[in-house]
Scaffold this motif. Structure first.
Motif, PDB file in Angstrom:
ATOM      1  N   THR A 198       0.837  -1.202   0.000  1.00  0.00           N
ATOM      2  CA  THR A 198       0.000   0.000   0.000  1.00  0.00           C
ATOM      3  C   THR A 198       0.870   1.249   0.000  1.00  0.00           C
ATOM      4  OG1 THR A 198      -1.747  -1.174   1.196  1.00  0.00           O
ATOM      5  CG2 THR A 198      -1.806   1.238   1.272  1.00  0.00           C
ATOM      6  N   PHE A 199       1.892   1.251   0.834  1.00  0.00           N
ATOM      7  CA  PHE A 199       2.832   2.372   0.932  1.00  0.00           C
ATOM      8  C   PHE A 199       3.454   2.669  -0.440  1.00  0.00           C
ATOM      9  CE2 PHE A 199       7.268   3.715   1.755  1.00  0.00           C
ATOM     10  CZ  PHE A 199       7.063   4.838   2.533  1.00  0.00           C
ATOM     11  N   PHE A 200       3.987   1.655  -1.085  1.00  0.00           N
ATOM     12  CA  PHE A 200       4.635   1.867  -2.383  1.00  0.00           C
ATOM     13  C   PHE A 200       3.635   2.223  -3.482  1.00  0.00           C
ATOM     14  CE2 PHE A 200       8.273  -0.351  -0.409  1.00  0.00           C
ATOM     15  CZ  PHE A 200       9.192   0.648  -0.621  1.00  0.00           C
ATOM     16  N   ALA A 201       2.413   1.699  -3.405  1.00  0.00           N
ATOM     17  CA  ALA A 201       1.395   2.049  -4.400  1.00  0.00           C
ATOM     18  C   ALA A 201       1.022   3.530  -4.289  1.00  0.00           C
ATOM     19  CB  ALA A 201       0.156   1.170  -4.223  1.00  0.00           C
ATOM     20  N   VAL A 202       0.911   4.036  -3.075  1.00  0.00           N
ATOM     21  CA  VAL A 202       0.604   5.452  -2.876  1.00  0.00           C
ATOM     22  C   VAL A 202       1.747   6.315  -3.409  1.00  0.00           C
ATOM     23  CG1 VAL A 202       0.268   7.254  -1.112  1.00  0.00           C
ATOM     24  CG2 VAL A 202      -0.964   5.081  -0.933  1.00  0.00           C
ATOM     25  N   LEU A 203       2.985   5.934  -3.095  1.00  0.00           N
ATOM     26  CA  LEU A 203       4.134   6.703  -3.598  1.00  0.00           C
ATOM     27  C   LEU A 203       4.158   6.708  -5.127  1.00  0.00           C
ATOM     28  CD1 LEU A 203       6.993   5.621  -1.175  1.00  0.00           C
ATOM     29  CD2 LEU A 203       5.676   7.761  -1.162  1.00  0.00           C
ATOM     30  N   GLU A 204       3.967   5.549  -5.734  1.00  0.00           N
ATOM     31  CA  GLU A 204       3.990   5.473  -7.195  1.00  0.00           C
ATOM     32  C   GLU A 204       2.883   6.331  -7.807  1.00  0.00           C
ATOM     33  OE1 GLU A 204       3.719   2.337 -10.916  1.00  0.00           O
ATOM     34  OE2 GLU A 204       4.012   1.531  -8.898  1.00  0.00           O
ATOM     35  N   LEU A 205       1.681   6.262  -7.239  1.00  0.00           N
ATOM     36  CA  LEU A 205       0.565   7.062  -7.740  1.00  0.00           C
ATOM     37  C   LEU A 205       0.903   8.561  -7.711  1.00  0.00           C
ATOM     38  CD1 LEU A 205      -2.501   7.122  -8.602  1.00  0.00           C
ATOM     39  CD2 LEU A 205      -2.960   7.486  -6.167  1.00  0.00           C
ATOM     40  N   LEU A 206       1.439   9.026  -6.601  1.00  0.00           N
ATOM     41  CA  LEU A 206       1.777  10.443  -6.474  1.00  0.00           C
ATOM     42  C   LEU A 206       2.904  10.843  -7.425  1.00  0.00           C
ATOM     43  CD1 LEU A 206       1.489  10.818  -2.614  1.00  0.00           C
ATOM     44  CD2 LEU A 206      -0.012  11.844  -4.335  1.00  0.00           C
ATOM     45  N   LEU A 207       3.939  10.018  -7.512  1.00  0.00           N
ATOM     46  CA  LEU A 207       5.063  10.343  -8.394  1.00  0.00           C
ATOM     47  C   LEU A 207       4.636  10.349  -9.859  1.00  0.00           C
ATOM     48  CD1 LEU A 207       7.887   8.368  -6.579  1.00  0.00           C
ATOM     49  CD2 LEU A 207       7.564  10.866  -6.603  1.00  0.00           C
ATOM     50  N   ARG A 208       3.816   9.382 -10.264  1.00  0.00           N
ATOM     51  CA  ARG A 208       3.334   9.354 -11.658  1.00  0.00           C
ATOM     52  C   ARG A 208       2.486  10.593 -11.978  1.00  0.00           C
ATOM     53  NH1 ARG A 208       4.550   5.078 -14.605  1.00  0.00           N
ATOM     54  NH2 ARG A 208       5.112   3.140 -13.562  1.00  0.00           N
ATOM     55  N   ALA A 209       1.854  11.162 -10.949  1.00  0.00           N
ATOM     56  CA  ALA A 209       1.060  12.377 -11.138  1.00  0.00           C
ATOM     57  C   ALA A 209       1.953  13.623 -11.127  1.00  0.00           C
ATOM     58  CB  ALA A 209       0.004  12.473 -10.044  1.00  0.00           C
ATOM     59  N   GLY A 210       3.261  13.423 -10.934  1.00  0.00           N
ATOM     60  CA  GLY A 210       4.187  14.552 -10.933  1.00  0.00           C
ATOM     61  C   GLY A 210       4.293  15.260  -9.594  1.00  0.00           C
ATOM     62  N   THR A 211       3.943  14.566  -8.519  1.00  0.00           N
ATOM     63  CA  THR A 211       3.939  15.153  -7.182  1.00  0.00           C
ATOM     64  C   THR A 211       5.250  14.865  -6.455  1.00  0.00           C
ATOM     65  OG1 THR A 211       1.562  14.753  -7.067  1.00  0.00           O
ATOM     66  CG2 THR A 211       2.681  15.209  -4.977  1.00  0.00           C
ATOM     67  N   THR A 212       5.896  15.903  -5.984  1.00  0.00           N
ATOM     68  CA  THR A 212       7.033  15.724  -5.080  1.00  0.00           C
ATOM     69  C   THR A 212       6.472  15.200  -3.767  1.00  0.00           C
ATOM     70  OG1 THR A 212       8.504  17.328  -6.092  1.00  0.00           O
ATOM     71  CG2 THR A 212       8.757  17.009  -3.718  1.00  0.00           C
ATOM     72  N   VAL A 213       7.163  14.265  -3.139  1.00  0.00           N
ATOM     73  CA  VAL A 213       6.641  13.616  -1.933  1.00  0.00           C
ATOM     74  C   VAL A 213       7.787  13.248  -0.990  1.00  0.00           C
ATOM     75  CG1 VAL A 213       6.642  11.298  -2.972  1.00  0.00           C
ATOM     76  CG2 VAL A 213       5.037  11.813  -1.150  1.00  0.00           C
ATOM     77  N   VAL A 214       7.468  13.269   0.297  1.00  0.00           N
ATOM     78  CA  VAL A 214       8.384  12.793   1.329  1.00  0.00           C
ATOM     79  C   VAL A 214       7.854  11.443   1.784  1.00  0.00           C
ATOM     80  CG1 VAL A 214       9.363  13.214   3.618  1.00  0.00           C
ATOM     81  CG2 VAL A 214       8.956  15.143   2.070  1.00  0.00           C
ATOM     82  N   ALA A 215       8.701  10.422   1.756  1.00  0.00           N
ATOM     83  CA  ALA A 215       8.328   9.076   2.190  1.00  0.00           C
ATOM     84  C   ALA A 215       9.119   8.737   3.439  1.00  0.00           C
ATOM     85  CB  ALA A 215       8.633   8.055   1.094  1.00  0.00           C
ATOM     86  N   GLU A 216       8.439   8.233   4.460  1.00  0.00           N
ATOM     87  CA  GLU A 216       9.123   7.939   5.720  1.00  0.00           C
ATOM     88  C   GLU A 216       8.830   6.522   6.168  1.00  0.00           C
ATOM     89  OE1 GLU A 216       9.227   6.954   9.745  1.00  0.00           O
ATOM     90  OE2 GLU A 216       7.313   7.652   8.948  1.00  0.00           O
ATOM     91  N   ALA A 217       9.886   5.818   6.530  1.00  0.00           N
ATOM     92  CA  ALA A 217       9.805   4.470   7.103  1.00  0.00           C
ATOM     93  C   ALA A 217      11.208   4.090   7.565  1.00  0.00           C
ATOM     94  CB  ALA A 217       9.291   3.465   6.071  1.00  0.00           C
ATOM     95  N   ALA A 218      11.332   2.934   8.194  1.00  0.00           N
ATOM     96  CA  ALA A 218      12.653   2.482   8.635  1.00  0.00           C
ATOM     97  C   ALA A 218      13.551   2.181   7.428  1.00  0.00           C
ATOM     98  CB  ALA A 218      12.535   1.259   9.540  1.00  0.00           C
ATOM     99  N   PHE A 219      12.988   1.693   6.337  1.00  0.00           N
ATOM    100  CA  PHE A 219      13.729   1.445   5.100  1.00  0.00           C
ATOM    101  C   PHE A 219      14.972   0.574   5.300  1.00  0.00           C
ATOM    102  CE2 PHE A 219      11.395   5.264   3.684  1.00  0.00           C
ATOM    103  CZ  PHE A 219      10.871   4.782   2.504  1.00  0.00           C
TER     104      PHE A 219
END
Length: 178
Positions: A65-86
């Motif tokens: 879900t986390f990665f799907a949201v990031l991909e959706l926003l990036l494909r829309a051209g949205t700069t985004v901050v993603a946070e997790a332990a990674f």
């Protein structure tokens, strides 16, 4: 077209200041912050009686879900901050495809271990949903120092969150190379 920026705020779990820093950067830049723990905590509301544990069902649903949201926003051209332990072995496979969609910058939080423990205990006591959603750190079998940082070949910056931010927030320019 200029690619959006994906700012990845990472660091070990529990009290490293990742979520706070992610939200501060997002406010400063003017973009959304997508936080893995906040997604899982939101899922807890729809799962009464949920019991967290290593590899539990909600944790398994949170990652895609986390990665799907990031991909959706990036494909829309949205700069985004993603946070997790990674942790590298778990998260790099999800991040690698996003490198084609954005200019990726990694910020890795560091902190004094005593400060991290105190913050984590304070957070769990203050937020019952957080406590209900996440396995206590000692139950996961992880040891201090067991963190394996993301190894993508992108600009990376260490930020010490022990007493404020070092470097200071105004000096963290996520739109440029670190």
């Amino acid at each position: 077209m200029v690619l959006p920026t994906l700012v990845v705020v990472s660091g070990p779990a529990g009290g490293y200041g990742k979520t706070t820093l992610a939200h501060e950067i997002a406010r400063a830049v003017g973009c959304p912050a997508i936080c893995r723990d906040e997604i899982k905590e939101g899922m807890v509301h729809a799962n009464p009686g949920f019991e967290p544990g290593p590899g539990d069902a909600l944790t398994q649903r949170t990652l895609p879900t986390f990665f799907a949201v990031l991909e959706l926003l990036l494909r829309a051209g949205t700069t985004v901050v993603a946070e997790a332990a990674f942790q590298d072995r778990l998260w790099r496979p999800g991040l690698e495809p996003l490198v084609r969609l954005a200019r990726v910058r990694i910020i890795r939080c560091t902190v004094d271990p005593d400060t991290a423990r105190a913050r984590n205990l304070q957070r769990l006591a203050a937020n019952p949903v957080r406590k209900a959603a996440h396995t206590p750190p000692r139950a996961t079998g992880r040891r201090d120092g067991a963190f394996d940082p993301i190894s993508l070949a992108v600009p990376t910056l260490l930020v010490d969150t022990t007493a404020g931010y070092d470097p200071r927030l105004p000096d963290i320019d996520v739109r440029q190379r670190f």
